[in-house]
Write an enzyme that holds these catalytic residues in place. Structure first.
Site, mmCIF file in Angstrom:
data_model
loop_
_atom_site.group_PDB
_atom_site.id
_atom_site.type_symbol
_atom_site.label_atom_id
_atom_site.label_comp_id
_atom_site.label_asym_id
_atom_site.label_seq_id
_atom_site.Cartn_x
_atom_site.Cartn_y
_atom_site.Cartn_z
ATOM 1 N N HIS A 101 0.890 -1.165 0.000
ATOM 2 C CA HIS A 101 0.000 0.000 0.000
ATOM 3 C C HIS A 101 0.928 1.215 0.000
ATOM 4 O O HIS A 101 2.000 1.168 0.608
ATOM 5 C CB HIS A 101 -0.826 0.125 1.278
ATOM 6 C CG HIS A 101 -1.755 -1.003 1.569
ATOM 7 N ND1 HIS A 101 -1.368 -2.132 2.225
ATOM 8 C CD2 HIS A 101 -3.086 -1.142 1.320
ATOM 9 C CE1 HIS A 101 -2.412 -2.935 2.366
ATOM 10 N NE2 HIS A 101 -3.467 -2.365 1.826
ATOM 11 N N ASP A 104 2.245 2.053 3.409
ATOM 12 C CA ASP A 104 3.165 1.107 4.064
ATOM 13 C C ASP A 104 4.601 1.522 3.796
ATOM 14 O O ASP A 104 5.460 1.401 4.658
ATOM 15 C CB ASP A 104 3.102 -0.323 3.472
ATOM 16 C CG ASP A 104 1.736 -0.906 3.406
ATOM 17 O OD1 ASP A 104 0.915 -0.554 4.256
ATOM 18 O OD2 ASP A 104 1.507 -1.731 2.494
ATOM 19 N N GLU A 268 -8.975 -13.845 -1.374
ATOM 20 C CA GLU A 268 -8.222 -14.084 -0.132
ATOM 21 C C GLU A 268 -8.917 -15.135 0.732
ATOM 22 O O GLU A 268 -10.114 -15.057 0.985
ATOM 23 C CB GLU A 268 -8.077 -12.767 0.636
ATOM 24 C CG GLU A 268 -7.373 -12.941 1.962
ATOM 25 C CD GLU A 268 -6.870 -11.627 2.544
ATOM 26 O OE1 GLU A 268 -6.531 -10.709 1.764
ATOM 27 O OE2 GLU A 268 -6.820 -11.529 3.781
ATOM 28 N N HIS A 271 -10.844 -14.024 3.853
ATOM 29 C CA HIS A 271 -12.042 -13.257 3.469
ATOM 30 C C HIS A 271 -13.140 -14.216 3.020
ATOM 31 O O HIS A 271 -14.317 -13.995 3.295
ATOM 32 C CB HIS A 271 -11.725 -12.278 2.343
ATOM 33 C CG HIS A 271 -10.760 -11.202 2.740
ATOM 34 N ND1 HIS A 271 -10.328 -10.230 1.863
ATOM 35 C CD2 HIS A 271 -10.129 -10.945 3.909
ATOM 36 C CE1 HIS A 271 -9.477 -9.429 2.484
ATOM 37 N NE2 HIS A 271 -9.342 -9.843 3.724
ATOM 38 N N ASP A 296 -4.679 -13.829 -2.335
ATOM 39 C CA ASP A 296 -4.037 -13.425 -1.088
ATOM 40 C C ASP A 296 -4.050 -14.664 -0.211
ATOM 41 O O ASP A 296 -5.102 -15.079 0.298
ATOM 42 C CB ASP A 296 -4.774 -12.252 -0.437
ATOM 43 C CG ASP A 296 -4.220 -10.911 -0.921
ATOM 44 O OD1 ASP A 296 -3.442 -10.917 -1.894
ATOM 45 O OD2 ASP A 296 -4.565 -9.867 -0.324
ATOM 46 N N ASP A 307 -10.518 -11.811 10.971
ATOM 47 C CA ASP A 307 -9.514 -11.906 9.915
ATOM 48 C C ASP A 307 -8.131 -12.044 10.552
ATOM 49 O O ASP A 307 -7.404 -11.071 10.674
ATOM 50 C CB ASP A 307 -9.613 -10.620 9.076
ATOM 51 C CG ASP A 307 -8.937 -10.742 7.736
ATOM 52 O OD1 ASP A 307 -8.608 -11.861 7.335
ATOM 53 O OD2 ASP A 307 -8.763 -9.694 7.081
ATOM 54 N N ASP A 309 -5.516 -13.598 9.483
ATOM 55 C CA ASP A 309 -4.410 -13.479 8.520
ATOM 56 C C ASP A 309 -3.199 -14.328 8.894
ATOM 57 O O ASP A 309 -2.071 -13.832 8.964
ATOM 58 C CB ASP A 309 -3.959 -12.010 8.401
ATOM 59 C CG ASP A 309 -4.888 -11.187 7.527
ATOM 60 O OD1 ASP A 309 -5.695 -11.774 6.785
ATOM 61 O OD2 ASP A 309 -4.802 -9.939 7.597
ATOM 62 N N ASP A 339 -0.702 -12.469 2.154
ATOM 63 C CA ASP A 339 -1.303 -11.423 2.979
ATOM 64 C C ASP A 339 -1.529 -12.034 4.360
ATOM 65 O O ASP A 339 -2.647 -12.356 4.755
ATOM 66 C CB ASP A 339 -2.627 -10.953 2.340
ATOM 67 C CG ASP A 339 -3.145 -9.705 3.029
ATOM 68 O OD1 ASP A 339 -2.533 -9.288 4.021
ATOM 69 O OD2 ASP A 339 -4.165 -9.151 2.570
HETATM 70 C C1 XUL Z 1 -7.367 -6.547 4.402
HETATM 71 C C2 XUL Z 1 -6.632 -6.943 3.196
HETATM 72 C C3 XUL Z 1 -5.829 -5.889 2.540
HETATM 73 C C4 XUL Z 1 -5.767 -5.990 1.064
HETATM 74 C C5 XUL Z 1 -5.033 -4.845 0.408
HETATM 75 O O1 XUL Z 1 -8.127 -7.545 4.986
HETATM 76 O O2 XUL Z 1 -6.666 -8.088 2.800
HETATM 77 O O3 XUL Z 1 -4.567 -5.885 3.113
HETATM 78 O O4 XUL Z 1 -5.169 -7.169 0.654
HETATM 79 O O5 XUL Z 1 -5.560 -3.625 0.728
HETATM 80 CO CO CO Z 2 -5.699 -9.051 1.225
#
Ligand code: XUL
Ligand code: CO
Length: 437
Positions: A101, A104, A268, A271, A296, A307, A309, A339
């Site tokens: 991003h 970042d 993702e 998600h 992702d 989430d 991650d 991610d």
């Molecule tokens: C948030 C997410 C983000 C996107 C990019 O849940 O997955 O980091 O991948 O904005």
């Molecule tokens: Co993501």
């Protein structure tokens, strides 16, 4: 520059009998699977946000991460140094790509102009490091959710001033992505949704989201950026409901607003599960629509509903993901982008290596297993046979679109009942998958 990972060797492939934690057991970049190298199948990417900006803080506690290269300041010099360390890490790991991003990589300034200057100053270092190492940018994106100005959303904000600012941020992030030779650009609707419908004009907000995407499509053409645009579904968190809920909702949205030809989906795992789907389901939905772009790669925790991650280590997950990806022709512009973040308790720099090595090996195994299942052919053949009634006779006639309700009534009256069904054999197929795992 001083090395910050001097105690960790370059990560090499040593094979499945190796007991070296800093070696790949399955990811062998040059090994060919279905006629393509593992490197080209998987196109691994390291994310800047979790790996280089994650602090380990959570709603109940402060950051824990030990990052000796980071002075903790918001200065451009610190961001530039961090960029060089990031490339040392990605280089040692042997991942071909990274993603960021805008915020970042470079600190937000007091004004947009200052933020853009900061971004340019760090992008200069990123460009040098890309050139030095050969590591490439898989995709860039703009952070349109962290700053308090985005409290009501970015393009879906009730405040038109915020839309304008978000658009300016997207413009700049696209320019820098283009300048760095990025192969894609992602839109994740961080706060593009609502917390309550009581204060929300949903139709107007969705139209505004589509407008921002159309503006980006137009600008892409104008600057000659050839990368792929992605939209990343997520149903909730931080908002109660996000407009890009899941793959089907994204496809419908893109189709409704005439955006489908310009976008693919970035799916993702965590998600997908937040949306009440499996990753395999989301990949199938995207793939069937010709819109499977990138993934992702992470995973949630079965007992935690948010989430989380986490790095993917579940071989069933990676096998089912790779089965779907191979079925739809593989990743071309996209990649397997981690991610994912190390746990708050895994605070040493070495943990970043363990996490990525594990994720890369899990996907390499998933790829090899999926290819073996496809080579064996029994699974594909079972599915083909299951639909055999559509290949001739009444089935072929229905599929051709020629049959009418009247004709189908006459057909069924004559037969008296439909032909008997065959078993779906789910348990047999689950056992078949286990033969390969
Ligand atoms: C948030 C997410 C983000 C996107 C990019 O849940 O997955 O980091 O991948 O904005
Ligand atoms: Co993501």
């Amino acid at each position: 520059m001083k090395s910050f990972f001097s105690d960790i060797p370059e990560i090499k492939f040593e094979g499945s009998s190796s007991r070296n934690p800093f070696a790949f057991k399955h990811y062998n970049a040059t090994e060919r699977v279905e006629g393509k190298s593992m490197r080209d199948h998987l196109r691994f990417a390291v994310v800047y946000w979790h790996t280089f900006r994650g602090t380990g803080s959570d709603p109940f506690g402060a950051g824990t991460m030990q990052r000796p290269w980071d002075d903790g300041s918001n200065s451009v010099a610190n961001a530039q140094k961090r960029a060089r360390v990031a490339f040392e890490f990605i280089g040692k790991l042997g991942a071909p790509y990274y993603c960021w991003h805008d915020r970042d990589v470079a600190p937000e300034g007091r004004t947009l102009a200052e933020s853009n200057r900061n971004f340019d100053a760090v992008a200069k270092v990123l460009k040098e490091e890309q050139k030095r190492t050969g590591i490439k940018l898989l995709w860039g994106t703009a952070n349109l959710f962290s700053h308090p100005r985005y409290v009501h959303g970015a393009s879906t904000s009730c405040n038109a001033e915020v839309f304008a600012y978000a658009a300016a941020q997207v413009k700049k992030a696209m320019e820098v992505t283009h300048e760095l030779g990025g192969e894609g650009y992602t839109f994740w609707g961080g706060r593009e949704g609502y917390m309550t419908l009581l204060n929300t004009d949903m139709q107007r907000e969705q139209e505004h989201l589509a407008q921002l995407l159309h503006l980006a499509v137009a600008y892409k053409k104008q600057i000659g950026f050839k990368g792929q645009f992605y939209i990343e579904p997520k149903p909730k968190e931080p908002t109660k409901h996000q407009y890009d809920s899941d793959a089907a909702a994204c496809l419908n949205f893109l189709r409704q607003y005439g955006l489908l030809p310009h976008f693919k989906l970035n799916i993702e795992t965590n998600h997908a599960t937040l949306a009440g789907h499996t990753m395999q389901h989301e990949l199938e939905v995207a793939g069937a629509a010709g819109a499977l772009g990138s993934i992702d790669a992470n995973t949630g925790d079965e007992l935690l509903g948010w989430d989380t991650d986490q790095f993917p280590t579940n071989i069933y997950l990676t096998t089912y993901s790779m089965l779907a990806i191979l079925k739809y022709g593989g990743l071309s512009t996209g990649g397997v982008n981690f991610d994912a973040k190390v746990r708050r308790e895994s605070f040493e720099p070495a943990d970043l290596f363990h996490a990525h090595i594990g994720g890369m090996d899990a996907f390499a195994r998933g790829l090899k297993i999926a290819a073996a299942i496809r080579r064996d052919g029994r699974l594909d053949e079972f599915v083909r046979q299951r639909y055999a009634s559509w290949d001739s006779g009444i089935g072929a006639r229905i599929e051709s679109g020629k049959a009418t309700l009247k004709e189908l009534e006459a057909y069924s009256l004559k037969k008296g009942d439909a032909a008997a069904n065959a078993s779906g054999r789910q348990e047999f197929l689950e056992n078949l998958i286990n033969e390969f795992i």
